[in-house]
Design a protein around this motif. Structure first.
Motif, PDB file in Angstrom:
ATOM      1  N   PRO A  19      16.104 -23.476 -42.786  1.00 12.33           N
ATOM      2  CA  PRO A  19      15.271 -23.828 -41.734  1.00 12.33           C
ATOM      3  C   PRO A  19      14.668 -22.768 -40.926  1.00 12.33           C
ATOM      4  N   LYS A  20      14.261 -21.735 -41.802  1.00  8.32           N
ATOM      5  CA  LYS A  20      13.389 -20.746 -41.513  1.00  8.32           C
ATOM      6  C   LYS A  20      12.238 -20.442 -42.389  1.00  8.32           C
ATOM      7  N   SER A  21      10.940 -20.175 -41.774  1.00  7.41           N
ATOM      8  CA  SER A  21       9.751 -19.951 -42.475  1.00  7.41           C
ATOM      9  C   SER A  21       9.710 -18.865 -43.045  1.00  7.41           C
ATOM     10  N   SER A  22       8.715 -18.402 -44.048  1.00  8.06           N
ATOM     11  CA  SER A  22       8.706 -17.010 -44.530  1.00  8.06           C
ATOM     12  C   SER A  22       8.291 -15.937 -43.557  1.00  8.06           C
ATOM     13  N   ILE A  23       7.686 -16.284 -42.491  1.00  8.57           N
ATOM     14  CA  ILE A  23       7.586 -15.077 -41.559  1.00  8.57           C
ATOM     15  C   ILE A  23       8.830 -14.791 -40.773  1.00  8.57           C
ATOM     16  N   ASN A  24       9.754 -15.696 -40.745  1.00 11.98           N
ATOM     17  CA  ASN A  24      11.180 -15.552 -40.019  1.00 11.98           C
ATOM     18  C   ASN A  24      11.949 -14.618 -40.889  1.00 11.98           C
ATOM     19  N   ARG A  25      12.009 -14.769 -42.246  1.00 13.90           N
ATOM     20  CA  ARG A  25      12.613 -14.042 -43.136  1.00 13.90           C
ATOM     21  C   ARG A  25      12.125 -12.787 -43.263  1.00 13.90           C
ATOM     22  N   MET A  26      10.769 -12.341 -43.182  1.00 11.28           N
ATOM     23  CA  MET A  26      10.061 -10.934 -43.143  1.00 11.28           C
ATOM     24  C   MET A  26      10.749 -10.279 -41.943  1.00 11.28           C
ATOM     25  N   CYS A  27      10.768 -11.016 -40.792  1.00 11.32           N
ATOM     26  CA  CYS A  27      11.187 -10.169 -39.570  1.00 11.32           C
ATOM     27  C   CYS A  27      12.839 -10.127 -39.568  1.00 11.32           C
ATOM     28  N   ASP A  28      13.424 -10.669 -40.298  1.00  6.00           N
ATOM     29  CA  ASP A  28      14.809 -10.531 -40.717  1.00  6.00           C
ATOM     30  C   ASP A  28      15.039  -9.144 -41.258  1.00  6.00           C
ATOM     31  N   LEU A  29      14.453  -8.940 -42.234  1.00  7.09           N
ATOM     32  CA  LEU A  29      14.475  -7.626 -42.845  1.00  7.09           C
ATOM     33  C   LEU A  29      14.504  -6.272 -41.956  1.00  7.09           C
ATOM     34  N   TRP A  30      13.975  -6.509 -40.517  1.00  6.64           N
ATOM     35  CA  TRP A  30      13.969  -5.559 -39.489  1.00  6.64           C
ATOM     36  C   TRP A  30      14.937  -5.641 -38.500  1.00  6.64           C
ATOM     37  N   THR A  31      15.922  -6.499 -38.687  1.00  4.64           N
ATOM     38  CA  THR A  31      17.015  -6.943 -37.735  1.00  4.64           C
ATOM     39  C   THR A  31      17.739  -5.683 -37.424  1.00  4.64           C
ATOM     40  N   PHE A  32      18.284  -4.952 -38.186  1.00  2.00           N
ATOM     41  CA  PHE A  32      19.105  -3.690 -37.802  1.00  2.00           C
ATOM     42  C   PHE A  32      18.163  -2.461 -37.650  1.00  2.00           C
ATOM     43  N   ALA A  33      16.944  -2.429 -37.842  1.00  2.00           N
ATOM     44  CA  ALA A  33      16.388  -1.370 -37.606  1.00  2.00           C
ATOM     45  C   ALA A  33      16.491  -0.573 -36.282  1.00  2.00           C
ATOM     46  N   PRO A  34      16.548  -0.958 -35.268  1.00  2.00           N
ATOM     47  CA  PRO A  34      16.732  -0.333 -34.041  1.00  2.00           C
ATOM     48  C   PRO A  34      18.114   0.202 -33.989  1.00  2.00           C
ATOM     49  N   LYS A  35      19.129  -0.087 -34.702  1.00  2.00           N
ATOM     50  CA  LYS A  35      20.518   0.192 -34.652  1.00  2.00           C
ATOM     51  C   LYS A  35      20.699   1.492 -35.655  1.00  2.00           C
ATOM     52  N   TYR A  36      20.237   1.276 -36.593  1.00  2.00           N
ATOM     53  CA  TYR A  36      20.443   2.449 -37.861  1.00  2.00           C
ATOM     54  C   TYR A  36      19.479   3.289 -37.998  1.00  2.00           C
ATOM     55  N   LEU A  37      18.217   3.115 -37.758  1.00  2.00           N
ATOM     56  CA  LEU A  37      17.179   3.900 -37.748  1.00  2.00           C
ATOM     57  C   LEU A  37      17.240   4.957 -36.532  1.00  2.00           C
ATOM     58  N   ARG A  38      17.544   4.304 -35.326  1.00  2.00           N
ATOM     59  CA  ARG A  38      17.634   5.093 -34.182  1.00  2.00           C
ATOM     60  C   ARG A  38      19.071   6.091 -34.431  1.00  2.00           C
ATOM     61  N   ALA A  39      19.830   5.590 -34.830  1.00  2.00           N
ATOM     62  CA  ALA A  39      21.033   6.691 -35.075  1.00  2.00           C
ATOM     63  C   ALA A  39      20.598   7.470 -36.213  1.00  2.00           C
ATOM     64  N   ALA A  40      19.837   7.379 -36.933  1.00  2.00           N
ATOM     65  CA  ALA A  40      19.424   8.315 -38.304  1.00  2.00           C
ATOM     66  C   ALA A  40      18.381   9.479 -37.397  1.00  2.00           C
ATOM     67  N   ALA A  41      17.494   8.835 -36.549  1.00  2.00           N
ATOM     68  CA  ALA A  41      16.546   9.693 -35.686  1.00  2.00           C
ATOM     69  C   ALA A  41      17.477  10.530 -34.714  1.00  2.00           C
ATOM     70  N   ASP A  42      18.676  10.300 -34.374  1.00  2.00           N
ATOM     71  CA  ASP A  42      19.520  11.052 -33.346  1.00  2.00           C
ATOM     72  C   ASP A  42      20.256  12.135 -33.939  1.00  2.00           C
ATOM     73  N   THR A  43      20.621  11.992 -35.244  1.00  2.00           N
ATOM     74  CA  THR A  43      21.570  12.871 -35.866  1.00  2.00           C
ATOM     75  C   THR A  43      20.855  14.089 -36.347  1.00  2.00           C
ATOM     76  N   ASN A  44      21.448  15.092 -36.644  1.00  2.00           N
ATOM     77  CA  ASN A  44      20.795  16.638 -37.130  1.00  2.00           C
ATOM     78  C   ASN A  44      21.420  16.662 -38.504  1.00  2.00           C
ATOM     79  N   ASP A  45      22.313  16.094 -38.846  1.00  2.00           N
ATOM     80  CA  ASP A  45      22.877  16.165 -40.425  1.00  2.00           C
ATOM     81  C   ASP A  45      22.115  15.263 -41.226  1.00  2.00           C
ATOM     82  N   SER A  46      21.799  16.017 -42.219  1.00  2.00           N
ATOM     83  CA  SER A  46      20.707  15.107 -43.159  1.00  2.00           C
ATOM     84  C   SER A  46      21.639  14.247 -44.006  1.00  2.00           C
ATOM     85  N   LEU A  47      22.624  14.550 -44.446  1.00  2.00           N
ATOM     86  CA  LEU A  47      23.704  13.615 -44.964  1.00  2.00           C
ATOM     87  C   LEU A  47      23.926  12.288 -44.364  1.00  2.00           C
ATOM     88  N   GLU A  48      24.206  12.528 -42.863  1.00  2.00           N
ATOM     89  CA  GLU A  48      24.478  11.353 -42.095  1.00  2.00           C
ATOM     90  C   GLU A  48      22.917  10.602 -41.988  1.00  2.00           C
TER      91      GLU A  48
END
Length: 79
Positions: A19-48
């Motif tokens: 029940p979703k279009s292709s554009i909805n599925r492409m947007c779903d790829l970025w669902t967790f971007a704010p959570k994980y990429l913000r946390a990655a930007a905020d940490t100083n440890d390269s492994l984390e």
């Protein structure tokens, strides 16, 4: 040359479509971007940071693992 009907003339059962279009599925790829990429930007440890980026990549793969075909109606196909 082969003459026949195009894919738009083939009748498919509605239950195979997601029940979703292709554009909805492409947007779903970025669902967790704010959570994980913000946390990655905020940490100083390269492994984390690497762990957060990998978690983001895996979350987008998990969300879009589906066997259903996205629903992309052709003009006049739906009401």
């Amino acid at each position: 040359m082969w003459k026949g009907l195009g894919i738009s003339h083939i009748s498919m059962p509605a239950k195979i479509f997601e029940p979703k279009s292709s554009i909805n599925r492409m947007c779903d790829l970025w669902t967790f971007a704010p959570k994980y990429l913000r946390a990655a930007a905020d940490t100083n440890d390269s492994l984390e940071r690497l762990k957060y980026v990998i978690a983001f990549a895996m979350s987008s793969v998990y969300i879009n693992c589906s066997q259903n075909k996205p629903f992309n109606p052709i003009l006049g196909e739906t009401n």
